[in-house]
Design a protein around this motif. Sequence first.
Motif, PDB file in Angstrom:
ATOM      1  N   LEU A  37       0.845  -1.199   0.000  1.00  0.00           N
ATOM      2  CA  LEU A  37       0.000   0.000   0.000  1.00  0.00           C
ATOM      3  C   LEU A  37       0.878   1.246   0.000  1.00  0.00           C
ATOM      4  O   LEU A  37       1.767   1.391   0.828  1.00  0.00           O
ATOM      5  CB  LEU A  37      -0.929  -0.022   1.217  1.00  0.00           C
ATOM      6  N   ARG A  38       0.601   2.161  -0.937  1.00  0.00           N
ATOM      7  CA  ARG A  38       1.351   3.405  -1.066  1.00  0.00           C
ATOM      8  C   ARG A  38       0.387   4.572  -1.221  1.00  0.00           C
ATOM      9  O   ARG A  38      -0.451   4.579  -2.123  1.00  0.00           O
ATOM     10  CB  ARG A  38       2.292   3.347  -2.270  1.00  0.00           C
ATOM     11  N   PHE A  39       0.495   5.545  -0.339  1.00  0.00           N
ATOM     12  CA  PHE A  39      -0.395   6.709  -0.356  1.00  0.00           C
ATOM     13  C   PHE A  39       0.397   7.950  -0.741  1.00  0.00           C
ATOM     14  O   PHE A  39       1.491   8.184  -0.216  1.00  0.00           O
ATOM     15  CB  PHE A  39      -1.045   6.897   1.016  1.00  0.00           C
ATOM     16  N   GLU A  40      -0.146   8.757  -1.660  1.00  0.00           N
ATOM     17  CA  GLU A  40       0.487   9.991  -2.106  1.00  0.00           C
ATOM     18  C   GLU A  40      -0.526  11.131  -2.039  1.00  0.00           C
ATOM     19  O   GLU A  40      -1.702  10.942  -2.349  1.00  0.00           O
ATOM     20  CB  GLU A  40       1.017   9.857  -3.539  1.00  0.00           C
ATOM     21  N   ASN A  41      -0.036  12.300  -1.636  1.00  0.00           N
ATOM     22  CA  ASN A  41      -0.897  13.476  -1.525  1.00  0.00           C
ATOM     23  C   ASN A  41      -0.129  14.691  -2.043  1.00  0.00           C
ATOM     24  O   ASN A  41       0.951  15.005  -1.551  1.00  0.00           O
ATOM     25  CB  ASN A  41      -1.302  13.681  -0.065  1.00  0.00           C
ATOM     26  N   GLN A  97      -4.186  16.051  -6.307  1.00  0.00           N
ATOM     27  CA  GLN A  97      -4.991  14.861  -6.030  1.00  0.00           C
ATOM     28  C   GLN A  97      -4.374  14.030  -4.913  1.00  0.00           C
ATOM     29  O   GLN A  97      -3.198  14.168  -4.588  1.00  0.00           O
ATOM     30  CB  GLN A  97      -5.132  13.994  -7.292  1.00  0.00           C
ATOM     31  N   LYS A  98      -5.224  13.164  -4.353  1.00  0.00           N
ATOM     32  CA  LYS A  98      -4.790  12.158  -3.399  1.00  0.00           C
ATOM     33  C   LYS A  98      -4.856  10.807  -4.090  1.00  0.00           C
ATOM     34  O   LYS A  98      -5.830  10.523  -4.792  1.00  0.00           O
ATOM     35  CB  LYS A  98      -5.686  12.152  -2.160  1.00  0.00           C
ATOM     36  N   GLU A  99      -3.850  10.005  -3.888  1.00  0.00           N
ATOM     37  CA  GLU A  99      -3.757   8.740  -4.614  1.00  0.00           C
ATOM     38  C   GLU A  99      -3.319   7.627  -3.674  1.00  0.00           C
ATOM     39  O   GLU A  99      -2.442   7.825  -2.825  1.00  0.00           O
ATOM     40  CB  GLU A  99      -2.765   8.875  -5.769  1.00  0.00           C
ATOM     41  N   ASN A 100      -3.953   6.463  -3.823  1.00  0.00           N
ATOM     42  CA  ASN A 100      -3.633   5.305  -3.004  1.00  0.00           C
ATOM     43  C   ASN A 100      -3.486   4.093  -3.922  1.00  0.00           C
ATOM     44  O   ASN A 100      -4.415   3.748  -4.655  1.00  0.00           O
ATOM     45  CB  ASN A 100      -4.730   5.053  -1.974  1.00  0.00           C
ATOM     46  N   ARG A 101      -2.325   3.456  -3.861  1.00  0.00           N
ATOM     47  CA  ARG A 101      -2.054   2.285  -4.692  1.00  0.00           C
ATOM     48  C   ARG A 101      -1.805   1.085  -3.788  1.00  0.00           C
ATOM     49  O   ARG A 101      -1.023   1.173  -2.843  1.00  0.00           O
ATOM     50  CB  ARG A 101      -0.832   2.523  -5.584  1.00  0.00           C
ATOM     51  N   PHE A 102      -2.450  -0.021  -4.107  1.00  0.00           N
ATOM     52  CA  PHE A 102      -2.264  -1.227  -3.301  1.00  0.00           C
ATOM     53  C   PHE A 102      -2.572  -2.452  -4.148  1.00  0.00           C
ATOM     54  O   PHE A 102      -3.176  -2.362  -5.229  1.00  0.00           O
ATOM     55  CB  PHE A 102      -3.148  -1.195  -2.049  1.00  0.00           C
ATOM     56  N   THR A 103      -2.154  -3.594  -3.636  1.00  0.00           N
ATOM     57  CA  THR A 103      -2.346  -4.876  -4.318  1.00  0.00           C
ATOM     58  C   THR A 103      -3.190  -5.793  -3.446  1.00  0.00           C
ATOM     59  O   THR A 103      -2.949  -5.901  -2.244  1.00  0.00           O
ATOM     60  CB  THR A 103      -0.989  -5.541  -4.609  1.00  0.00           C
ATOM     61  N   ASP A 109      -5.516   1.267  -8.217  1.00  0.00           N
ATOM     62  CA  ASP A 109      -5.014   2.639  -8.104  1.00  0.00           C
ATOM     63  C   ASP A 109      -6.222   3.557  -7.919  1.00  0.00           C
ATOM     64  O   ASP A 109      -6.975   3.796  -8.862  1.00  0.00           O
ATOM     65  CB  ASP A 109      -4.217   3.017  -9.356  1.00  0.00           C
ATOM     66  N   LEU A 110      -6.418   4.047  -6.694  1.00  0.00           N
ATOM     67  CA  LEU A 110      -7.528   4.945  -6.384  1.00  0.00           C
ATOM     68  C   LEU A 110      -7.017   6.384  -6.296  1.00  0.00           C
ATOM     69  O   LEU A 110      -5.940   6.629  -5.749  1.00  0.00           O
ATOM     70  CB  LEU A 110      -8.184   4.562  -5.054  1.00  0.00           C
ATOM     71  N   TYR A 111      -7.806   7.316  -6.812  1.00  0.00           N
ATOM     72  CA  TYR A 111      -7.407   8.717  -6.689  1.00  0.00           C
ATOM     73  C   TYR A 111      -8.641   9.600  -6.587  1.00  0.00           C
ATOM     74  O   TYR A 111      -9.727   9.251  -7.068  1.00  0.00           O
ATOM     75  CB  TYR A 111      -6.543   9.153  -7.869  1.00  0.00           C
ATOM     76  N   GLU A 112      -8.475  10.707  -5.920  1.00  0.00           N
ATOM     77  CA  GLU A 112      -9.514  11.730  -5.835  1.00  0.00           C
ATOM     78  C   GLU A 112      -8.887  13.086  -6.131  1.00  0.00           C
ATOM     79  O   GLU A 112      -7.744  13.358  -5.743  1.00  0.00           O
ATOM     80  CB  GLU A 112     -10.162  11.739  -4.449  1.00  0.00           C
ATOM     81  N   THR A 113      -9.614  13.917  -6.837  1.00  0.00           N
ATOM     82  CA  THR A 113      -9.101  15.239  -7.182  1.00  0.00           C
ATOM     83  C   THR A 113      -9.414  16.217  -6.057  1.00  0.00           C
ATOM     84  O   THR A 113     -10.451  16.132  -5.399  1.00  0.00           O
ATOM     85  CB  THR A 113      -9.734  15.730  -8.486  1.00  0.00           C
ATOM     86  N   VAL A 114      -8.497  17.150  -5.825  1.00  0.00           N
ATOM     87  CA  VAL A 114      -8.676  18.193  -4.811  1.00  0.00           C
ATOM     88  C   VAL A 114      -8.489  19.545  -5.478  1.00  0.00           C
ATOM     89  O   VAL A 114      -7.861  19.670  -6.536  1.00  0.00           O
ATOM     90  CB  VAL A 114      -7.665  18.011  -3.650  1.00  0.00           C
TER      91      VAL A 114
END
Length: 289
Positions: free
Chosen positions: A106-110, A114-120, A223-228
């Motif tokens: 799991l990797r979270f980026e902000n 946008q906010k982005e979360n990648r995981f397997t 790969d989940l992301y939300e725009t800010v």
Amino acid sequence: MNAILVKSKIKFLILFVILLSCMACSMDSKYNESLPVTTTGADEDYEAIYDGDDKALKSQVGMNQVPADLKIIKSANARYKVKDVKTTTRKIKHISQKYGAYISDLRFENNLYQKENRFTIKIPQQYFDVMMDSIGFMVEFVEYENITTKDVTEEYIDIHTRLETKKEVKTRYESILRKNAITVEDILATEDKLRIIQEEIESAQGRLKYLTNKVSYSTIQIDLYETVEYTEEPESYSKTFFAKGKEGLNNGWTIIESFILGLIYVWPLVIIGVIVFFVVKKKIKNRKV
């Protein structure tokens, strides 16, 4: 007069005949209604053709069913836009636990955009499609979704067959070692053969275990992301009173801590200084006396 009577009789006979004909037709229709309806040859032929098509369809469906002994590795790679990354990730974790899956890498980026979360996700193969459908209901937009399958049935059967053959060869070598190997050269040669065949067996067993794990657990990379809303990064920051006060307390404690540690580091010099001070003071006092 006679002619008039004859005409009237003829008319009466005609009316009587018409009345009899109507009664006969009515009775015939009632008789036909009471008869049972039977299928004709054409109807039977149609039913036979329909049954034949239905059987052919069932046979085709049976042919299209996937055999249970196939070894297929499933994997997916998808990118979704969601309303809230953290909330959606928490829901996916809950669903994963429900189906016996687990999340790794799991990797979270902000950032400013946008906010982005990648995981397997590692999930049992039988729940692969259910998991993908469940995730699809939680997203707002599908940027891409790639699903791949790899059939390793042929490789699995080939390795399994070779493994059984190698085990039989190993059994024969062990029998030779027990019964026929007499000289030291024969014993060493047979043991060398056994060592090689054992290494090949362990390699085949490892490959089978790897394929079994890959088939049993599918891999889903999400790969989940939300725009800010974009906000410019300020050039300078002004600290509040409370922030400055907290910083002052921290700095004061740091000075005290450094002073005490400094005394501990130079404790021999402190002791010597104290001794020198009392000696000098005593000498000065004796001179005055």
